[in-house]
Design an enzyme around this catalytic site. Structure first.
Site, PDB file in Angstrom:
ATOM      1  N   GLY A  81       4.465 -27.081  58.359  1.00 14.97           N
ATOM      2  CA  GLY A  81       4.658 -26.954  56.919  1.00 14.97           C
ATOM      3  C   GLY A  81       3.474 -26.254  56.278  1.00 14.97           C
ATOM      4  O   GLY A  81       2.647 -25.635  56.969  1.00 14.97           O
ATOM      5  N   GLY A 135       0.121 -27.775  57.500  1.00 13.95           N
ATOM      6  CA  GLY A 135      -0.045 -27.481  58.918  1.00 13.95           C
ATOM      7  C   GLY A 135      -0.436 -26.040  59.157  1.00 13.95           C
ATOM      8  O   GLY A 135      -1.355 -25.745  59.938  1.00 13.95           O
ATOM      9  N   ASN A 155      -0.589 -37.762  53.307  1.00 10.20           N
ATOM     10  CA  ASN A 155      -0.743 -38.614  52.136  1.00 10.20           C
ATOM     11  C   ASN A 155      -0.423 -40.059  52.494  1.00 10.20           C
ATOM     12  O   ASN A 155       0.391 -40.327  53.377  1.00 10.20           O
ATOM     13  CB  ASN A 155       0.192 -38.165  51.011  1.00 10.20           C
ATOM     14  N   ALA A 170      -1.552 -25.984  49.376  1.00 13.16           N
ATOM     15  CA  ALA A 170      -0.931 -24.754  49.868  1.00 13.16           C
ATOM     16  C   ALA A 170       0.537 -24.754  49.467  1.00 13.16           C
ATOM     17  O   ALA A 170       1.155 -25.805  49.317  1.00 13.16           O
ATOM     18  CB  ALA A 170      -1.072 -24.640  51.382  1.00 13.16           C
ATOM     19  N   LYS A 189      -8.269 -42.323  47.992  1.00 14.47           N
ATOM     20  CA  LYS A 189      -7.262 -41.268  47.854  1.00 14.47           C
ATOM     21  C   LYS A 189      -5.890 -41.880  47.583  1.00 14.47           C
ATOM     22  O   LYS A 189      -5.099 -41.336  46.797  1.00 14.47           O
ATOM     23  CB  LYS A 189      -7.231 -40.421  49.135  1.00 14.47           C
ATOM     24  N   ASN A 236      -3.260 -41.028  44.478  1.00  8.32           N
ATOM     25  CA  ASN A 236      -1.855 -40.695  44.705  1.00  8.32           C
ATOM     26  C   ASN A 236      -0.911 -41.719  44.074  1.00  8.32           C
ATOM     27  O   ASN A 236       0.169 -41.366  43.585  1.00  8.32           O
ATOM     28  CB  ASN A 236      -1.563 -40.608  46.210  1.00  8.32           C
ATOM     29  N   GLU A 273       7.197 -39.720  49.851  1.00 13.69           N
ATOM     30  CA  GLU A 273       6.302 -40.582  50.622  1.00 13.69           C
ATOM     31  C   GLU A 273       5.981 -41.872  49.876  1.00 13.69           C
ATOM     32  O   GLU A 273       4.968 -42.512  50.147  1.00 13.69           O
ATOM     33  CB  GLU A 273       5.016 -39.819  50.949  1.00 13.69           C
TER      34      GLU A 273
END
Length: 322
Positions: free
Chosen positions: A20, A23, A117, A146, A203, A207, A285
């Site tokens: 992805g 990656g 994540n 990205a 983190k 999120n 997620e």
């Protein structure tokens, strides 16, 4: 079938599972950092049942586009047995199904880095590598961003820090750590933390605020700075601090709040990954962000009504848009 004439010269010892946006970003950065050996040393692992050379395009943060050919290994390729370092860059909910079947095919000394994540997949993965005593596990997170222009063309849309730390099993070999460390740049630093879970909880907190609220209110990150969200954000953070404390992680609520609002400010024009997943009718997620907080709270017999309501609302939204 594998095109052996095109790929036989490639003997990779570093691979990235997940092609992805993140990656492919990690692939390009590793190649740039290890130019002398990159062509033959680094590969992607794809879903297809054949190995191939794939032309890739990478537009860097300066707007320059670079072209390269990447080796994409099939999950049945015997060269998996030579992989010494595997970066796992799939979504959190894909980690178990994508990684666990590969463990026995990788080098017995392979070191695995989870880069996704949320939290949660490290638990089954760490349990699985117990039967591979020379393998090791490092956990990490990145604030780089990205965007996929198409399947094999990505654009680097956000600079940021990548944070890593050893978790269990064999320690990362010095030569492999050096290969990762070579990715460090002034504008995109790479940090090592020990213990690493405290960093990942920080983190997670960011999120847990930004992702569900932007997904549910269909807004960009910057809009969360509005006063109407302030009390809800405060309560999300307080619940996280309490659960983390029971998990042996000490978080400062004031520092955490400052960090959350700083990220909101720095990424004000961005749309969170969960917002984008909802808009594009993809799985989110949520189970590994607010859902993980709820799971740990349940383990400690704690109540986290705000995180519970956010997790349930995003899950319901997923069902509605499916």
């Amino acid at each position: 079938m594998e095109n052996t004439l095109a790929t036989s010269a490639y003997l990779p010892h570093i691979a990235i599972l997940g092609a992805g946006a993140i990656g492919q970003l990690m692939y390009h950065q590793l190649c740039h950092a290890n130019q002398a050996q990159a062509k033959h040393a680094i590969a992607l692992i794809g879903r297809q049942n054949h190995t191939q050379l794939q032309p890739l395009q990478f537009t860097d943060h300066c707007g320059l586009t670079h072209n390269t050919n990447a080796l994409i290994l099939a999950t049945t390729d015997t060269r998996l047995a030579k992989i010494q370092l595997l970066l796992v860059c799939v979504k959190a909910y894909q980690v178990e199904t994508a990684l666990l079947p590969l463990l026995s095919q990788l080098s017995p000394q392979c070191h695995i880095v989870l880069l996704h994540n949320g939290l949660g997949p490290h638990l089954p993965v760490s349990k699985a590598i117990e039967i591979h005593p020379e393998q090791g596990l490092t956990l990490g997170t990145t604030s780089q961003a990205a965007l996929k222009i198409n399947q094999w063309h990505i654009k680097h849309t956000g600079l940021g820090v990548t944070q890593l730390g050893y978790y269990c099993g064999h320690q990362l070999a010095p030569n492999l750590q050096a290969s990762i460390q070579a990715m460090h740049r002034q504008e995109q630093p790479l940090e090592w933390h020990q213990p690493v879970l405290a960093v990942l909880w920080q983190k997670l907190a960011v999120n847990a605020v930004i992702n569900p609220l932007t997904a549910l209110h269909q807004c960009n990150n910057g809009q969360l700075a509005a006063g109407k969200y302030r009390e809800q954000i405060k309560m999300i953070i307080q619940e996280i601090v309490t659960v983390a404390q029971y998990d042996g992680i000490k978080l400062d609520p004031k520092l955490l709040s400052t960090r959350v609002y700083k990220v909101i400010e720095l990424t004000s024009a961005n749309f969170s990954s969960m917002y984008q997943d909802v808009v594009h009718h993809r799985a989110t997620e949520i189970d590994y962000i607010n859902g993980y907080i709820c799971q740990r709270a349940q383990h400690h017999n704690l109540n986290v009504p705000i995180n519970q309501s956010l997790a349930a609302a995003v899950a319901a939204l997923n069902c509605t848009l499916a």
